[in-house]
Design a protein around this motif. Structure first.
Motif, PDB file in Angstrom:
ATOM      1  N   ALA A   1       0.833  -1.203   0.000  1.00 60.34           N
ATOM      2  CA  ALA A   1       0.000   0.000   0.000  1.00 60.34           C
ATOM      3  C   ALA A   1       0.866   1.250   0.000  1.00 60.34           C
ATOM      4  CB  ALA A   1      -0.914   0.009   1.223  1.00 60.34           C
ATOM      5  N   GLN A   2       0.333   2.323  -0.628  1.00 56.42           N
ATOM      6  CA  GLN A   2       1.007   3.610  -0.608  1.00 56.42           C
ATOM      7  C   GLN A   2       0.729   4.250   0.746  1.00 56.42           C
ATOM      8  OE1 GLN A   2       2.895   4.862  -2.998  1.00 56.42           O
ATOM      9  NE2 GLN A   2       2.588   3.222  -4.468  1.00 56.42           N
ATOM     10  N   GLY A   3       1.586   4.051   1.701  1.00 57.88           N
ATOM     11  CA  GLY A   3       1.365   4.589   3.031  1.00 57.88           C
ATOM     12  C   GLY A   3       1.505   3.484   4.058  1.00 57.88           C
ATOM     13  N   ARG A   4       1.035   3.721   5.271  1.00 60.33           N
ATOM     14  CA  ARG A   4       1.213   2.773   6.353  1.00 60.33           C
ATOM     15  C   ARG A   4      -0.115   2.124   6.708  1.00 60.33           C
ATOM     16  NH1 ARG A   4       3.765   7.429   7.413  1.00 60.33           N
ATOM     17  NH2 ARG A   4       2.050   8.169   8.705  1.00 60.33           N
ATOM     18  N   GLY A   5      -0.060   0.881   7.142  1.00 63.63           N
ATOM     19  CA  GLY A   5      -1.237   0.222   7.682  1.00 63.63           C
ATOM     20  C   GLY A   5      -2.227  -0.218   6.638  1.00 63.63           C
ATOM     21  N   GLU A   6      -3.532   0.056   6.891  1.00 63.68           N
ATOM     22  CA  GLU A   6      -4.597  -0.412   6.037  1.00 63.68           C
ATOM     23  C   GLU A   6      -4.508   0.205   4.648  1.00 63.68           C
ATOM     24  OE1 GLU A   6      -7.797   0.838   8.570  1.00 63.68           O
ATOM     25  OE2 GLU A   6      -8.309  -1.242   8.994  1.00 63.68           O
ATOM     26  N   ALA A   7      -5.130  -0.473   3.671  1.00 62.04           N
ATOM     27  CA  ALA A   7      -5.113   0.033   2.301  1.00 62.04           C
ATOM     28  C   ALA A   7      -6.509  -0.017   1.715  1.00 62.04           C
ATOM     29  CB  ALA A   7      -4.155  -0.782   1.443  1.00 62.04           C
ATOM     30  N   VAL A   8      -6.795   0.904   0.820  1.00 61.00           N
ATOM     31  CA  VAL A   8      -8.075   0.977   0.125  1.00 61.00           C
ATOM     32  C   VAL A   8      -7.804   0.770  -1.360  1.00 61.00           C
ATOM     33  CG1 VAL A   8     -10.084   2.403  -0.385  1.00 61.00           C
ATOM     34  CG2 VAL A   8      -8.943   2.602   1.835  1.00 61.00           C
ATOM     35  N   ARG A   9      -8.651  -0.011  -1.994  1.00 50.97           N
ATOM     36  CA  ARG A   9      -8.485  -0.313  -3.409  1.00 50.97           C
ATOM     37  C   ARG A   9      -9.140   0.779  -4.261  1.00 50.97           C
ATOM     38  NH1 ARG A   9      -7.850  -5.021  -6.723  1.00 50.97           N
ATOM     39  NH2 ARG A   9      -9.047  -4.901  -8.671  1.00 50.97           N
ATOM     40  N   ILE A  10      -8.383   1.268  -5.241  1.00 49.58           N
ATOM     41  CA  ILE A  10      -8.894   2.221  -6.221  1.00 49.58           C
ATOM     42  C   ILE A  10      -8.721   1.606  -7.604  1.00 49.58           C
ATOM     43  CG2 ILE A  10      -8.607   4.485  -7.294  1.00 49.58           C
ATOM     44  CD1 ILE A  10      -7.679   5.591  -4.687  1.00 49.58           C
ATOM     45  N   GLU A  11      -9.782   1.620  -8.396  1.00 46.40           N
ATOM     46  CA  GLU A  11      -9.713   1.137  -9.773  1.00 46.40           C
ATOM     47  C   GLU A  11      -9.917   2.333 -10.704  1.00 46.40           C
ATOM     48  OE1 GLU A  11     -12.733  -1.795 -10.229  1.00 46.40           O
ATOM     49  OE2 GLU A  11     -12.069  -2.946  -8.471  1.00 46.40           O
ATOM     50  N   ALA A  12      -9.079   2.406 -11.738  1.00 45.92           N
ATOM     51  CA  ALA A  12      -9.216   3.494 -12.715  1.00 45.92           C
ATOM     52  C   ALA A  12      -8.490   3.105 -13.984  1.00 45.92           C
ATOM     53  CB  ALA A  12      -8.649   4.805 -12.171  1.00 45.92           C
ATOM     54  N   GLY A  13      -9.165   3.279 -15.115  1.00 45.64           N
ATOM     55  CA  GLY A  13      -8.517   3.037 -16.395  1.00 45.64           C
ATOM     56  C   GLY A  13      -8.022   1.615 -16.573  1.00 45.64           C
ATOM     57  N   GLY A  14      -8.751   0.634 -16.048  1.00 41.58           N
ATOM     58  CA  GLY A  14      -8.343  -0.750 -16.200  1.00 41.58           C
ATOM     59  C   GLY A  14      -7.226  -1.169 -15.263  1.00 41.58           C
ATOM     60  N   ARG A  15      -6.827  -0.276 -14.361  1.00 37.99           N
ATOM     61  CA  ARG A  15      -5.777  -0.589 -13.394  1.00 37.99           C
ATOM     62  C   ARG A  15      -6.349  -0.534 -11.986  1.00 37.99           C
ATOM     63  NH1 ARG A  15      -1.550   3.832 -14.128  1.00 37.99           N
ATOM     64  NH2 ARG A  15      -3.462   5.072 -14.303  1.00 37.99           N
ATOM     65  N   ALA A  16      -5.658  -1.178 -11.055  1.00 41.11           N
ATOM     66  CA  ALA A  16      -6.081  -1.164  -9.658  1.00 41.11           C
ATOM     67  C   ALA A  16      -4.886  -0.801  -8.780  1.00 41.11           C
ATOM     68  CB  ALA A  16      -6.656  -2.517  -9.246  1.00 41.11           C
ATOM     69  N   PHE A  17      -5.134   0.001  -7.740  1.00 46.88           N
ATOM     70  CA  PHE A  17      -4.093   0.423  -6.808  1.00 46.88           C
ATOM     71  C   PHE A  17      -4.591   0.164  -5.388  1.00 46.88           C
ATOM     72  CE2 PHE A  17      -4.623   3.463 -10.303  1.00 46.88           C
ATOM     73  CZ  PHE A  17      -3.440   3.287 -10.990  1.00 46.88           C
ATOM     74  N   HIS A  18      -3.651  -0.014  -4.467  1.00 47.58           N
ATOM     75  CA  HIS A  18      -3.978  -0.057  -3.046  1.00 47.58           C
ATOM     76  C   HIS A  18      -3.253   1.108  -2.383  1.00 47.58           C
ATOM     77  CE1 HIS A  18      -5.203  -4.128  -4.180  1.00 47.58           C
ATOM     78  NE2 HIS A  18      -6.023  -4.049  -3.154  1.00 47.58           N
ATOM     79  N   VAL A  19      -4.024   1.998  -1.814  1.00 48.52           N
ATOM     80  CA  VAL A  19      -3.468   3.230  -1.254  1.00 48.52           C
ATOM     81  C   VAL A  19      -3.901   3.375   0.196  1.00 48.52           C
ATOM     82  CG1 VAL A  19      -3.496   4.347  -3.516  1.00 48.52           C
ATOM     83  CG2 VAL A  19      -5.435   4.657  -1.966  1.00 48.52           C
ATOM     84  N   ALA A  20      -3.181   4.243   0.902  1.00 49.39           N
ATOM     85  CA  ALA A  20      -3.545   4.533   2.286  1.00 49.39           C
ATOM     86  C   ALA A  20      -4.919   5.192   2.341  1.00 49.39           C
ATOM     87  CB  ALA A  20      -2.493   5.443   2.911  1.00 49.39           C
ATOM     88  N   PRO A  21      -5.661   5.015   3.437  1.00 48.42           N
ATOM     89  CA  PRO A  21      -7.015   5.579   3.534  1.00 48.42           C
ATOM     90  C   PRO A  21      -7.068   7.077   3.276  1.00 48.42           C
ATOM     91  CG  PRO A  21      -6.647   4.021   5.313  1.00 48.42           C
ATOM     92  CD  PRO A  21      -5.335   4.173   4.614  1.00 48.42           C
ATOM     93  N   GLU A  22      -6.042   7.814   3.754  1.00 49.07           N
ATOM     94  CA  GLU A  22      -6.078   9.260   3.558  1.00 49.07           C
ATOM     95  C   GLU A  22      -5.895   9.633   2.085  1.00 49.07           C
ATOM     96  OE1 GLU A  22      -1.924   8.191   5.226  1.00 49.07           O
ATOM     97  OE2 GLU A  22      -4.027   7.612   5.540  1.00 49.07           O
ATOM     98  N   VAL A  23      -5.181   8.811   1.332  1.00 55.50           N
ATOM     99  CA  VAL A  23      -5.041   9.045  -0.106  1.00 55.50           C
ATOM    100  C   VAL A  23      -6.379   8.790  -0.799  1.00 55.50           C
ATOM    101  CG1 VAL A  23      -3.851   8.332  -2.221  1.00 55.50           C
ATOM    102  CG2 VAL A  23      -2.581   8.491  -0.058  1.00 55.50           C
ATOM    103  N   ALA A  24      -7.036   7.688  -0.416  1.00 56.48           N
ATOM    104  CA  ALA A  24      -8.346   7.386  -0.993  1.00 56.48           C
ATOM    105  C   ALA A  24      -9.357   8.470  -0.665  1.00 56.48           C
ATOM    106  CB  ALA A  24      -8.838   6.035  -0.488  1.00 56.48           C
ATOM    107  N   ASP A  25      -9.299   8.995   0.566  1.00 57.04           N
ATOM    108  CA  ASP A  25     -10.232  10.059   0.954  1.00 57.04           C
ATOM    109  C   ASP A  25      -9.997  11.312   0.116  1.00 57.04           C
ATOM    110  OD1 ASP A  25     -12.220  11.265   2.879  1.00 57.04           O
ATOM    111  OD2 ASP A  25     -10.503  12.567   3.279  1.00 57.04           O
ATOM    112  N   ALA A  26      -8.743  11.668  -0.141  1.00 61.86           N
ATOM    113  CA  ALA A  26      -8.440  12.824  -0.979  1.00 61.86           C
ATOM    114  C   ALA A  26      -8.934  12.609  -2.400  1.00 61.86           C
ATOM    115  CB  ALA A  26      -6.937  13.091  -0.967  1.00 61.86           C
ATOM    116  N   CYS A  27      -8.769  11.390  -2.912  1.00 60.92           N
ATOM    117  CA  CYS A  27      -9.241  11.069  -4.254  1.00 60.92           C
ATOM    118  C   CYS A  27     -10.755  11.204  -4.332  1.00 60.92           C
ATOM    119  CB  CYS A  27      -8.800   9.656  -4.623  1.00 60.92           C
ATOM    120  SG  CYS A  27      -9.087   9.208  -6.347  1.00 60.92           S
TER     121      CYS A  27
END
Length: 400
Positions: free
Chosen positions: A335-361
């Motif tokens: 994950a991009q960051g520490r601890g838990e990760a949130v999955r983001i899908e966009a443009g046929g790709r998937a990422f796992h990012v820190a919750p605060e990154v997902a919240d900003a998105c």
């Protein structure tokens, strides 16, 4: 760069008075058509891009010319390709009265691709572009209607559009309508003019004494059938619908009294679909996969500076991220960051990012550009969040 307002004027009026109902002509709407597609751009696509036959059609008087008449063998990439467009052959066919159609050419022309993505953000449906290159006196297609709403931008010469006062309610993949008897209006387009043609409106397009180049932006309208089909497919993956039908000598008779139960249950679950489910069903479609990523590699090569507190970032045009809900979070070591990760899908790709990154998105998706300092109460964290979103290609720097 121009967007939907430059093409149609008042967007709200366009939606209420014209979209799906009646044509709209805006004379001289585009002052500099080269900002969309220049003749040099178009020539380069045909003569210097290694274009292959699926990306081009050549049409004359309603007949599609076989591709072996304008392709030649090529050793591009040492692959022994046999369907590479031969510029000399295409040019000879053009001089002989044929129209050249470049399909989804926005993927080869960055400015045109950016325009498609900006229009897409305003209409909420996938948008792509074709270019039609016609000689004098050309009539490529007979009277027909399209399955898409289209915005025509004349970039060279002139063209005569005859639009019939009739709407085909379900044009499907488009229809040929020879011999249509309906009132019509003629629109004469010159360079810089924009014409909107509703989905299902029959039209006939001809050149007169000059050659013509026009760009057609196609709004590939998603239908309720598209949405309900995707939602139903998601529901059908549950265990309740994978149970076998009854067995016996007459399966249909045994299934009949059970059908209403399953149909009612399906209807109830469809009606309960929330915003997150609808977002996933719509924006996970392949048609939304090609967001505008111009400059992504350039910034990496030039080691672009990190965003400052006063800088603003925005989602890239055509990026519609699908963000998992909090209960879908999981521990991910990458994950991009520490601890838990949130999955983001966009443009046929998937990422796992820190919750605060997902919240900003999510905030960027809901409310448009944001200053870096608004992404977090901690300025250092705000800059890190922006850096992650920029690095993944989901966001771009936005003008102040």
């Amino acid at each position: 760069m121009v967007g939907l307002p430059a093409l149609v004027g008042d967007v709200e009026q366009f939606f209420t008075r014209h979209l799906g109902k009646r044509p709209l002509l805006r004379g001289g709407a585009i002052a500099d058509v080269r900002a969309i597609a220049s003749l040099d751009d178009i020539d380069r696509v045909i003569t210097g891009s290694g274009l292959r036959a699926p990306g081009v059609r050549v049409v004359k008087e309603g007949t599609v010319i076989p591709q072996d008449r304008y392709t030649s063998p090529s050793t591009l990439g040492y692959a022994g390709l046999t369907d590479v467009v031969d510029p000399a052959k295409v040019t000879r066919l053009f001089l002989g009265g044929a129209t050249i159609v470049l399909g989804t050419v926005d993927l080869l022309l960055p400015r045109l691709h950016e325009l498609c993505k900006k229009v897409e953000m305003d209409v909420g449906h996938p948008v792509d572009a074709n270019i039609y290159i016609a000689p004098p006196g050309a009539n490529a297609f007979q009277v027909h209607c399209d399955a898409q709403d289209i915005l025509v931008i004349q970039v060279h010469g002139g063209k005569r559009w005859t639009l019939f006062d009739h709407i085909v309610p379900n044009p499907g993949g488009g229809r040929m309508l020879p011999g249509l008897d309906a009132p019509s209006t003629v629109y004469e387009l010159r360079s810089g003019d924009v014409l909107y043609v509703p989905r299902g409106m029959p039209h006939l397009v001809r050149t007169d004494t000059s050659s013509s180049v026009h760009v057609t932006l196609s709004i590939n309208t998603l239908t309720w059938a598209d949405l309900l089909t995707d939602l139903t497919a998601q529901i059908m993956r549950s265990d309740a619908y994978t149970r076998p039908l009854p067995m016996g000598s007459d399966v249909a008779r045994q299934a009949e009294p059970l059908l209403k139960h399953y149909a009612d249950e399906l209807a109830a679950r469809l009606a309960d679909s929330d915003a997150a489910v609808l977002h996933r069903a719509i924006y996970s479609r392949p048609a939304f996969a090609e967001g505008d990523r111009a400059g992504l590699l350039r910034d990496a090569l030039l080691d672009a500076p990190l965003p400052g507190r006063q800088d603003r970032i925005a989602l890239r045009p055509g990026i519609w991220p699908v963000i998992a809900e909090q209960d879908a979070m999981a521990e991910r070591p990458d994950a991009q960051g520490r601890g838990e990760a949130v999955r983001i899908e966009a443009g046929g790709r998937a990422f796992h990012v820190a919750p605060e990154v997902a919240d900003a998105c999510r905030r960027l998706l809901d409310g448009g550009p944001l200053p870096v300092e608004a992404l977090s109460a901690d300025p250092v964290d705000g800059a890190r969040i922006a850096e992650v979103l920029l690095g993944l290609g989901l966001c771009m720097m936005s003008p102040h």
